[in-house]
Design a protein around this motif. Structure first.
Motif, PDB file in Angstrom:
ATOM      1  N   THR A 173       0.308   8.320  -1.143  1.00  0.00           N
ATOM      2  CA  THR A 173       1.272   7.911  -0.123  1.00  0.00           C
ATOM      3  C   THR A 173       1.410   6.391  -0.101  1.00  0.00           C
ATOM      4  O   THR A 173       2.524   5.862  -0.075  1.00  0.00           O
ATOM      5  CB  THR A 173       0.832   8.414   1.260  1.00  0.00           C
ATOM      6  OG1 THR A 173       0.660   9.820   1.211  1.00  0.00           O
ATOM      7  CG2 THR A 173       1.845   8.054   2.318  1.00  0.00           C
ATOM      8  N   ILE A 174       0.309   5.708  -0.117  1.00  0.00           N
ATOM      9  CA  ILE A 174       0.331   4.239  -0.093  1.00  0.00           C
ATOM     10  C   ILE A 174       0.960   3.701  -1.373  1.00  0.00           C
ATOM     11  O   ILE A 174       1.768   2.761  -1.335  1.00  0.00           O
ATOM     12  CB  ILE A 174      -1.087   3.686   0.119  1.00  0.00           C
ATOM     13  CG1 ILE A 174      -1.577   4.071   1.521  1.00  0.00           C
ATOM     14  CG2 ILE A 174      -1.118   2.174  -0.056  1.00  0.00           C
ATOM     15  CD1 ILE A 174      -3.029   3.759   1.771  1.00  0.00           C
ATOM     16  N   TYR A 176       4.757   4.313  -1.210  1.00  0.00           N
ATOM     17  CA  TYR A 176       5.374   3.394  -0.265  1.00  0.00           C
ATOM     18  C   TYR A 176       5.483   1.991  -0.867  1.00  0.00           C
ATOM     19  O   TYR A 176       6.515   1.337  -0.760  1.00  0.00           O
ATOM     20  CB  TYR A 176       4.556   3.353   1.030  1.00  0.00           C
ATOM     21  CG  TYR A 176       5.107   2.417   2.063  1.00  0.00           C
ATOM     22  CD1 TYR A 176       6.187   2.775   2.854  1.00  0.00           C
ATOM     23  CD2 TYR A 176       4.560   1.149   2.245  1.00  0.00           C
ATOM     24  CE1 TYR A 176       6.701   1.913   3.798  1.00  0.00           C
ATOM     25  CE2 TYR A 176       5.068   0.283   3.180  1.00  0.00           C
ATOM     26  CZ  TYR A 176       6.133   0.670   3.959  1.00  0.00           C
ATOM     27  OH  TYR A 176       6.640  -0.183   4.890  1.00  0.00           O
ATOM     28  N   THR A 177       4.426   1.545  -1.519  1.00  0.00           N
ATOM     29  CA  THR A 177       4.417   0.221  -2.134  1.00  0.00           C
ATOM     30  C   THR A 177       5.458   0.122  -3.248  1.00  0.00           C
ATOM     31  O   THR A 177       6.149  -0.891  -3.374  1.00  0.00           O
ATOM     32  CB  THR A 177       3.016  -0.096  -2.684  1.00  0.00           C
ATOM     33  OG1 THR A 177       2.072   0.034  -1.621  1.00  0.00           O
ATOM     34  CG2 THR A 177       2.957  -1.504  -3.241  1.00  0.00           C
ATOM     35  N   VAL A 222       8.298   1.882  -3.583  1.00  0.00           N
ATOM     36  CA  VAL A 222       9.645   1.864  -2.991  1.00  0.00           C
ATOM     37  C   VAL A 222       9.919   0.517  -2.341  1.00  0.00           C
ATOM     38  O   VAL A 222      11.014  -0.042  -2.487  1.00  0.00           O
ATOM     39  CB  VAL A 222       9.797   3.019  -1.980  1.00  0.00           C
ATOM     40  CG1 VAL A 222      11.077   2.878  -1.182  1.00  0.00           C
ATOM     41  CG2 VAL A 222       9.763   4.348  -2.702  1.00  0.00           C
ATOM     42  N   LEU A 223       8.956  -0.025  -1.623  1.00  0.00           N
ATOM     43  CA  LEU A 223       9.129  -1.329  -0.989  1.00  0.00           C
ATOM     44  C   LEU A 223       9.393  -2.419  -2.025  1.00  0.00           C
ATOM     45  O   LEU A 223      10.284  -3.263  -1.845  1.00  0.00           O
ATOM     46  CB  LEU A 223       7.895  -1.681  -0.161  1.00  0.00           C
ATOM     47  CG  LEU A 223       7.946  -3.001   0.589  1.00  0.00           C
ATOM     48  CD1 LEU A 223       9.046  -2.964   1.647  1.00  0.00           C
ATOM     49  CD2 LEU A 223       6.616  -3.308   1.223  1.00  0.00           C
TER      50      LEU A 223
END
Length: 57
Positions: A4-5, A8-9, A11-12
């Motif tokens: 998940t992390i 997220y990283t 995509v960011l």
């Protein structure tokens, strides 16, 4: 949790690179004015009721 992390990283980072490139091409003021309007429009579109959802309920 680690996936998940990492997702997220990733995509960011992709959005950050894209936004900085668009800022260089179109101008920071233009992006500063357009992006909040686009986000508000998307939020309004996602929160409106859908007829198919009302039938299913």
């Amino acid at each position: 949790m680690r996936w998940t992390i990492s997702g997220y990283t990733l995509v960011l980072a992709a959005l950050l690179v894209t936004a900085s490139r668009l800022g260089d091409m179109r101008g920071q003021r233009t992006l500063f004015a357009v992006v909040p309007l686009a986000l508000a429009g998307t939020a309004l579109r996602l929160t409106r009721p859908r007829p198919a959802a009302a039938v299913a309920a």
